[in-house]
Scaffold this active site. Structure first.
Site, PDB file in Angstrom:
ATOM      1  CE  LYS A 267      44.752  45.900  38.916  1.00 20.89           C
ATOM      2  NZ  LYS A 267      43.979  46.227  40.119  1.00 20.89           N
TER       3      LYS A 267
ATOM      4  CG  LEU B 262      42.960  46.938  47.407  1.00 22.99           C
ATOM      5  CD1 LEU B 262      42.338  48.259  47.790  1.00 22.99           C
ATOM      6  CD2 LEU B 262      43.635  46.328  48.623  1.00 22.99           C
TER       7      LEU B 262
ATOM      8  CE1 TYR C 187      46.407  42.700  38.003  1.00 20.71           C
ATOM      9  CE2 TYR C 187      48.683  43.193  37.396  1.00 20.71           C
ATOM     10  CZ  TYR C 187      47.657  43.190  38.339  1.00 20.71           C
ATOM     11  OH  TYR C 187      47.898  43.683  39.605  1.00 20.71           O
TER      12      TYR C 187
ATOM     13  CG  ASP D 231      31.290  38.412  40.533  1.00 19.57           C
ATOM     14  OD1 ASP D 231      31.987  39.419  40.277  1.00 19.57           O
ATOM     15  OD2 ASP D 231      31.304  37.374  39.850  1.00 19.57           O
TER      16      ASP D 231
ATOM     17  CE1 TYR E  75      32.561  55.562  35.954  1.00 17.17           C
ATOM     18  CE2 TYR E  75      31.101  56.554  37.555  1.00 17.17           C
ATOM     19  CZ  TYR E  75      31.342  55.602  36.589  1.00 17.17           C
ATOM     20  OH  TYR E  75      30.358  54.705  36.259  1.00 17.17           O
TER      21      TYR E  75
ATOM     22  N   GLY F 158      41.346  39.334  50.320  1.00 15.38           N
ATOM     23  CA  GLY F 158      42.589  38.953  49.649  1.00 15.38           C
ATOM     24  C   GLY F 158      43.802  39.273  50.519  1.00 15.38           C
TER      25      GLY F 158
ATOM     26  CB  THR G 199      42.353  35.231  43.933  1.00 14.93           C
ATOM     27  OG1 THR G 199      42.083  36.625  44.138  1.00 14.93           O
ATOM     28  CG2 THR G 199      42.190  34.904  42.466  1.00 14.93           C
ATOM     29  N   GLY G 200      40.678  35.203  47.002  1.00 13.26           N
ATOM     30  CA  GLY G 200      40.858  35.485  48.428  1.00 13.26           C
ATOM     31  C   GLY G 200      40.303  34.338  49.259  1.00 13.26           C
TER      32      GLY G 200
HETATM   33  P1  NAD Z   1      44.543  38.851  45.965  1.00  8.63           P
HETATM   34  O1  NAD Z   1      44.251  37.928  44.823  1.00  8.63           O
HETATM   35  O2  NAD Z   1      45.045  38.269  47.227  1.00  8.63           O
HETATM   36  O3  NAD Z   1      43.259  39.740  46.307  1.00  8.63           O
HETATM   37  C1  NAD Z   1      42.293  40.109  45.365  1.00  8.63           C
HETATM   38  C2  NAD Z   1      40.914  39.940  45.991  1.00  8.63           C
HETATM   39  O4  NAD Z   1      39.907  40.356  45.063  1.00  8.63           O
HETATM   40  C3  NAD Z   1      40.611  38.489  46.358  1.00  8.63           C
HETATM   41  O5  NAD Z   1      40.139  38.408  47.681  1.00  8.63           O
HETATM   42  C4  NAD Z   1      39.529  38.090  45.352  1.00  8.63           C
HETATM   43  O6  NAD Z   1      38.658  37.086  45.830  1.00  8.63           O
HETATM   44  C5  NAD Z   1      38.832  39.428  45.120  1.00  8.63           C
HETATM   45  N1  NAD Z   1      38.092  39.464  43.859  1.00  8.63           N
HETATM   46  C6  NAD Z   1      38.541  39.102  42.619  1.00  8.63           C
HETATM   47  N2  NAD Z   1      37.550  39.231  41.716  1.00  8.63           N
HETATM   48  C7  NAD Z   1      36.463  39.703  42.386  1.00  8.63           C
HETATM   49  C8  NAD Z   1      35.127  40.025  41.999  1.00  8.63           C
HETATM   50  N3  NAD Z   1      34.715  39.886  40.729  1.00  8.63           N
HETATM   51  N4  NAD Z   1      34.258  40.464  42.944  1.00  8.63           N
HETATM   52  C9  NAD Z   1      34.659  40.574  44.238  1.00  8.63           C
HETATM   53  N5  NAD Z   1      35.909  40.272  44.672  1.00  8.63           N
HETATM   54  C10 NAD Z   1      36.800  39.840  43.746  1.00  8.63           C
HETATM   55  O7  NAD Z   1      45.573  39.942  45.391  1.00  8.63           O
HETATM   56  P2  NAD Z   1      46.384  41.080  46.160  1.00  8.63           P
HETATM   57  O8  NAD Z   1      47.822  40.806  45.971  1.00  8.63           O
HETATM   58  O9  NAD Z   1      45.859  41.287  47.516  1.00  8.63           O
HETATM   59  O10 NAD Z   1      46.032  42.341  45.234  1.00  8.63           O
HETATM   60  C11 NAD Z   1      45.035  43.289  45.617  1.00  8.63           C
HETATM   61  C12 NAD Z   1      45.017  44.440  44.618  1.00  8.63           C
HETATM   62  O11 NAD Z   1      46.298  45.097  44.595  1.00  8.63           O
HETATM   63  C13 NAD Z   1      44.727  44.013  43.174  1.00  8.63           C
HETATM   64  O12 NAD Z   1      43.900  44.983  42.574  1.00  8.63           O
HETATM   65  C14 NAD Z   1      46.093  44.014  42.532  1.00  8.63           C
HETATM   66  O13 NAD Z   1      46.000  44.267  41.147  1.00  8.63           O
HETATM   67  C15 NAD Z   1      46.792  45.144  43.279  1.00  8.63           C
HETATM   68  N6  NAD Z   1      48.257  44.963  43.266  1.00  8.63           N
HETATM   69  C16 NAD Z   1      48.862  44.057  44.087  1.00  8.63           C
HETATM   70  C17 NAD Z   1      50.247  43.914  44.057  1.00  8.63           C
HETATM   71  C18 NAD Z   1      50.976  42.975  44.973  1.00  8.63           C
HETATM   72  O14 NAD Z   1      52.217  42.936  44.954  1.00  8.63           O
HETATM   73  N7  NAD Z   1      50.316  42.197  45.799  1.00  8.63           N
HETATM   74  C19 NAD Z   1      51.018  44.692  43.157  1.00  8.63           C
HETATM   75  C20 NAD Z   1      50.357  45.577  42.317  1.00  8.63           C
HETATM   76  C21 NAD Z   1      48.973  45.723  42.396  1.00  8.63           C
END
Ligand code: NAD
Length: 316
Positions: free
Chosen positions: A150, A74, A146, A57, A160, A11, A36-37
Site C-alpha cells: 500500500k 479497491l 500488505y 486479474d 503518476y 468484494g 477474495t470477493g
Molecule cells: P475484500 O477482500 O472484500 O475485497 C477485495 C476485492 O479485490 C475482492 O473482491 C477480490 O476478489 C479483489 N481482488 C483481489 N485481487 C485481485 C486481482 N488481482 N484482480 C482483480 N481483483 C482482485 O476487501 P475489502 O475489505 O472490501 O477491501 C477493499 C479495499 O479497501 C482494499 O484495497 C483494502 O486494502 C482497502 N481497505 C479496507 C479496509 C477495511 O476495513 N475493510 C481497511 C483499510 C483498507
C-alpha cells in the site's frame, strides 16, 4: 451519467461502492478476479442495465474499451488472513495491479482514487494518526507485504500524478465493517459476531486493551465518493474516530446479540498495532465529511443486513 470503474467491486467495500454509485445514477463497471470477493455480493445488481461485471486479474495488463470518468481502485486482499495466505499476490496487486489501473485511468483521462489503508501508519507512534504522520512499519514482518504494497501504491499514485498528470486521489481507510464481510475473514467484528451468535467463546487477542476505531460501511462509502469528486491529490483519512478496546467491542457484541458466550484470550499476532484512531480534521474541512453511524447502530444494521445464519457461516 458518469461511468465509474471499480476494481475489487465484488468484494466487501467494492460491492457497497457499486451499489451507491448505481443509486446515484452512474454506470458501473466492476472488475474483479474473485480472489477474495464473491459474485454473491453483486448478485442483486448483476442484471442491472447500468452495471457490468468483468472477470479480470489486474496483475496482468488490461484494457476496457469504453470511456471512463472515475476509476475507484479497491482490488487487494485486505484482511490479515488473506494477505498472509497470499503474500506475493498482495505485493503484485499493489505494484503491477496499481500500475495497470493507473495506466488505464491515464489513457481514459479519468479521475483515479486508490483505497489505501491506516496500515501505512504501521504500529503508530503518533496518536491519533493524521495524514502528515509517516508511519512506523516493519517492512520484513509478516504484515509487511500488505503495508508496503500500500505504501508503494501510494508512491506510485503520486508519481503518476506528478510525472504523468493523472488526476489522482488517495483515501486511507480505517477499519470498516458492515454486511458482506466474510464470517471467517479473521477481522474482529465478523469473528466476534460469528462466535457470539453461535454461543462459542469470543477470542480476544492479547489482553484486549489494544484499541481500534470502527467505521460503518455507509459512512465510509459516502466519504470515498466525496473525495473522488473533490480535486484533492494528497492522502485523506476516512474512518470513525470513536475508539474502543477490543475487550469493549467483545462486550458490546455480546450484549447486542444477547449471547452467553465467554470471552477467552489468545496470543497477540506479530506486529499487531496497539492503537488505531484517525484524525479526520482534513476530511471534515475538505469534504465536510464526518461519520454518522455509531458502533452500536452499525453493529445492529450489520446483524440485520447479513442475517444470523450468514454471520455464523458454519464451523467455529
Ligand atoms: P475484500 O477482500 O472484500 O475485497 C477485495 C476485492 O479485490 C475482492 O473482491 C477480490 O476478489 C479483489 N481482488 C483481489 N485481487 C485481485 C486481482 N488481482 N484482480 C482483480 N481483483 C482482485 O476487501 P475489502 O475489505 O472490501 O477491501 C477493499 C479495499 O479497501 C482494499 O484495497 C483494502 O486494502 C482497502 N481497505 C479496507 C479496509 C477495511 O476495513 N475493510 C481497511 C483499510 C483498507
Amino acid at each position: 451519467m458518469a461511468t465509474c470503474l471499480v476494481t475489487g467491486g465484488a468484494g466487501f467495500l467494492g460491492s457497497h461502492l457499486c451499489d451507491e454509485l448505481l443509486d446515484r445514477g452512474n454506470r458501473v463497471i466492476c472488475v474483479d478476479n474473485l480472489e477474495t470477493g464473491s459474485l454473491a455480493n453483486i448478485s442483486h445488481i448483476r442484471d442491472a442495465d447500468r452495471f457490468e461485471f468483468l472477470g479480470i486479474d489486474i496483475i496482468e495488463p488490461y484494457f476496457v474499451d469504453e470511456s471512463i470518468d472515475f476509476v475507484y481502485h479497491l482490488a487487494s486482499p485486505a484482511s490479515p488472513i488473506d494477505y498472509l495466505r497470499l503474500p506475493l499476490h498482495t505485493l503484485k496487486v499493489g505494484s503491477y495491479g496499481t500500475h495497470h489501473t493507473l495506466g488505464l485511468a491515464k489513457a481514459k483521462r479519468a479521475r483515479f482514487l486508490i483505497a489505501s489503508t491506516s496500515e501505512v501508519y504501521g504500529d503508530p507512534l503518533e496518536h491519533p494518526q493524521s495524514e502528515s504522520y509517516w508511519g512506523h512499519v516493519n517492512s520484513v514482518g509478516p504484515r509487511g507485504v500488505y503495508d508496503e504494497a500500500k505504501r508503494y501504491a501510494e508512491a506510485l499514485t503520486m508519481a503518476y500524478h506528478r510525472q504523468q498528470g493523472v488526476d489522482t486521489a488517495i483515501v486511507r481507510i480505517f477499519n470498516t465493517y458492515g454486511s458482506r464481510m466474510r464470517p471467517h475473514d479473521g477481522r474482529a467484528i465478523p469473528t466476534f459476531l460469528r462466535q457470539a451468535l453461535a454461543n462459542r467463546p469470543i477470542t480476544v487477542f492479547g489482553d484486549g486493551s489494544q484499541t481500534r476505531s470502527f467505521c460503518y460501511v455507509s459512512d465510509l462509502i459516502r466519504g470515498i465518493i466525496a473525495l473522488a469528486e473533490s480535486g484533492h491529490h494528497y492522502p485523506v483519512n476516512i474512518g470513525n474516530p470513536d475508539e474502543f478496546t477490543l475487550l469493549e467491542l467483545a462486550e458490546i457484541v455480546k450484549e447486542l446479540t444477547d449471547s452467553d458466550a465467554e470471552i477467552v484470550y489468545e496470543a497477540l499476532p506479530e506486529d499487531d498495532p496497539k492503537q488505531r484512531k484517525p484524525n479526520i480534521s482534513l476530511a471534515r474541512e475538505l469534504l465536510g465529511w464526518a461519520p454518522e453511524v455509531s458502533l452500536r447502530e452499525g453493529l445492529q444494521r450489520t446483524i440485520e443486513g447479513s442475517g444470523a445464519e450468514i454471520l455464523i457461516g458454519g464451523g467455529s
